[in-house]
Write a protein that holds these residues in place. Structure first.
Motif, short mmCIF file in Angstrom:
data_model
loop_
_atom_site.label_atom_id
_atom_site.label_comp_id
_atom_site.label_asym_id
_atom_site.label_seq_id
_atom_site.Cartn_x
_atom_site.Cartn_y
_atom_site.Cartn_z
N SER A 236 27.01 41.25 45.83
CA SER A 236 27.98 40.24 45.40
C SER A 236 27.75 39.84 43.95
N SER A 237 26.50 39.83 43.52
CA SER A 237 26.22 39.53 42.10
C SER A 237 26.82 40.61 41.21
N LEU A 238 26.71 41.87 41.63
CA LEU A 238 27.32 42.96 40.87
C LEU A 238 28.83 42.81 40.85
N TRP A 239 29.41 42.49 42.00
CA TRP A 239 30.87 42.32 42.10
C TRP A 239 31.33 41.19 41.18
N ASN A 240 30.63 40.06 41.22
CA ASN A 240 30.97 38.93 40.35
C ASN A 240 30.90 39.31 38.88
N VAL A 335 20.22 50.54 40.82
CA VAL A 335 18.96 49.87 41.17
C VAL A 335 18.96 48.51 40.49
N ASN A 336 19.22 47.48 41.28
CA ASN A 336 19.29 46.12 40.74
C ASN A 336 17.88 45.52 40.60
N LYS A 337 17.78 44.44 39.85
CA LYS A 337 16.53 43.72 39.61
C LYS A 337 15.52 44.58 38.85
N SER A 338 16.04 45.45 37.99
CA SER A 338 15.16 46.31 37.19
C SER A 338 14.45 45.55 36.09
N ASP A 339 14.77 44.26 35.95
CA ASP A 339 14.08 43.44 34.96
C ASP A 339 12.71 42.97 35.46
N LEU A 340 12.40 43.17 36.75
CA LEU A 340 11.10 42.77 37.29
C LEU A 340 9.98 43.57 36.64
N GLU A 341 8.84 42.93 36.46
CA GLU A 341 7.70 43.61 35.82
C GLU A 341 7.22 44.79 36.64
N VAL A 359 21.76 57.78 38.83
CA VAL A 359 21.08 56.49 39.03
C VAL A 359 21.25 55.64 37.77
N ILE A 360 21.62 54.37 37.98
CA ILE A 360 21.71 53.42 36.88
C ILE A 360 20.75 52.27 37.17
N TRP A 361 19.83 52.03 36.26
CA TRP A 361 18.88 50.93 36.39
C TRP A 361 19.51 49.69 35.77
N ALA A 362 19.66 48.65 36.55
CA ALA A 362 20.43 47.49 36.09
C ALA A 362 19.77 46.19 36.52
N SER A 363 20.26 45.11 35.92
CA SER A 363 19.82 43.77 36.30
C SER A 363 21.03 42.83 36.22
N MET A 364 21.43 42.30 37.36
CA MET A 364 22.55 41.37 37.36
C MET A 364 22.14 40.04 36.70
N LYS A 365 20.87 39.72 36.81
CA LYS A 365 20.37 38.49 36.20
C LYS A 365 20.44 38.57 34.68
N GLU A 366 20.01 39.69 34.12
CA GLU A 366 19.99 39.87 32.66
C GLU A 366 21.24 40.58 32.13
N LYS A 367 22.15 40.97 33.04
CA LYS A 367 23.40 41.68 32.68
C LYS A 367 23.11 43.04 32.03
N TRP A 368 22.08 43.72 32.54
CA TRP A 368 21.79 45.07 32.07
C TRP A 368 22.64 46.08 32.84
#
Length: 461
Positions: A236-240, A335-341, A359-368
């Motif tokens: 849902s974060s990706l959709w938003n 792959v969401n949450k890729s901003d995690l250490e 594969v796309i490495w992404a972060s909905m939190k950081e908008k990557w």
């Protein structure tokens, strides 16, 4: 039908700055003259006005002896008009009541209310547009994106017509030599390899056009993208993020999304229908279970399926169940949450579960990774075709069907040629192919097909 003079409101229903009533037919000038007056309330000499000019006048109700509106009168004498007939447009104020009253006095003066698409149908009958161009009119009106608009405009400008004309020219070239064999048997003429080569080239052209038809329809109708994954991975974060609004509720609690949500966005001129779904898992909650079943059903309708994974949790049994569901479907892995250490997902894991998938490495939190996801969706469906590269594409199912039948007939003719069958047998198939091409431009189309096509138009067009 062409003996009637027709009229209709051509502007959208509702309040607006301008409302237009169009009159078309042999009595257009006479009918307009019955309802128009100058500021001295004198009958206007509309028949003396030059074509493609504007004149100020007043619309009067002769029965009530009352002025209804002040209008600009656009005069377009046939055949240099949209319909090829005399056309008068009364451009007045766009209030709902006033424009309806103007139409009513025009009808009382002798016009008939136009049927849906009748103005454009008359343009087709009078040779102002061929059928492919006429269909482009409604497609241009309905276009929801830049890509759809470009396709429709190209078709309206005659690109499909030119394509069909070139195919017909090549087929007629094949028939010319074969008809000579039949018409002059005493000359001892025979078919040559030239006919085989020409027919082979037509078949190649048809195959290429048909191959691109699916892409053309996608540009016009859009791409349906289904977002799926186990609960709480960020679907849902990706959709938003993709739609640019916080529409779907997002919490840390698994199972928050329980229903299917859809929204359309435009990416590089292409409509994309984004579908958010419930997380895939076994659950005892009745409402959530219904949502999961809906998610499974939506998978079969998606042109692209985005599988969202959680870099913080790694791949587990629930991901394996998602894998089983999407097997064989056009996938895009995010792959969401890729901003995690620390990421608990690596490339080797992904290749084990999803071999060969992007594969796309992404972060909905950081908008990557958002733009990369959008580009990947387009590439998945359109391949290397860039927005604006739609030239010569067909997008109509009717056109594609006619081209497929044309291809089948051409293939039959080629086989007959290669087997050295009589020229009459070859020509039967080629004539059928030419008839199929004529259906696209309207030369060989039935009245029933015309009725169906123009019934989809609005009354004023």
């Amino acid at each position: 039908m062409l003996e009637d003079t027709i009229a209709a409101i051509t502007t959208a229903y509702g309040e607006a700055a301008v409302g237009i009533v169009r009159i078309s037919g042999p009595q257009a000038a006479a009918i307009a003259k019955r309802v128009l007056r100058n500021r001295m309330q004198e009958i206007v000499s509309i028949e003396k006005w030059a074509s493609h000019t504007l004149h100020k006048a007043e619309v009067w109700d002769a029965v009530r002896k009352e002025k209804l509106d002040e209008v600009l009168v656009a005069v377009m004498w046939g055949p240099r008009s949209y319909t090829g007939e005399d056309v008068i447009e009364l451009q007045g104020h766009g209030g709902r009541l006033v424009i309806q009253e103007v139409l009513q006095v025009v009808l009382q003066a002798g016009a008939r209310l136009a049927e849906p698409g009748e103005f454009t149908r008359r343009a087709f009958i009078n040779g102002r547009l061929d059928l492919a161009q006429a269909e482009a009119v409604i497609e241009l009106i309905r276009a929801r994106s830049e890509g759809a608009r470009r396709l429709a405009l190209q078709q309206l400008q005659g690109q499909i017509t030119q394509l069909i004309r070139e195919l017909k020219h090549k087929l007629i070239g094949v028939t010319a030599g074969m008809e000579a064999v039949l018409d002059f048997p005493e000359e001892g003429l025979e078919t040559s390899n030239q006919e085989v080569e020409q027919l082979t080239q037509v078949i190649r052209d048809l195959e290429q056009i048909i191959l691109q038809a699916r892409t053309g329809r996608t540009i016009r109708e859009g791409i349906r993208v289904v977002i799926i994954g186990k609960p709480n991975v960020g679907k849902s974060s990706l959709w938003n993020t993709l739609i640019g609004e916080d529409r779907a509720i997002v919490t840390e609690m698994a199972g928050t999304t329980r229903d299917v949500m859809e929204e359309e966005v435009i990416v590089k001129g292409i409509p994309i229908r984004l579908v958010d779904t419930a997380g895939i898992r076994e659950t005892m909650d009745l409402v959530e279970r219904i949502g999961v079943e809906k998610a499974r059903d939506m998978l079969r309708r998606g042109q692209v399926v985005i599988v969202v994974l959680d870099a913080g949790e790694g791949l587990g049994n629930e991901d394996q169940k998602v894998l089983e569901l999407v097997s064989g479907l056009p996938l895009l892995l995010v792959v969401n949450k890729s901003d995690l250490e620390v990421s608990r997902i690596n490339e080797s894991d992904l290749q084990c579960y999803f071999p060969g998938q992007q594969v796309i490495w992404a972060s909905m939190k950081e908008k990557w990774g958002i733009e990369e996801i959008k580009t990947a969706i387009l590439h998945k469906v359109l391949g290397n075709i860039e927005p604006g590269g739609e030239e010569g594409m067909i997008s109509s199912i009717r056109h594609e069907d006619a081209l497929r039948r044309c291809l089948t007939a051409c293939q039959g003719a080629l086989k007959a040629l290669q087997r050295e069958m009589p020229s009459e047998c070859v020509l039967v198939d080629i004539y059928e192919a030419l008839e199929c091409l004529g259906e696209i431009t309207g030369e060989t189309v039935s009245e029933q097909v015309l009725d169906r096509i123009f019934s989809e138009f609005c009354i004023g067009k």
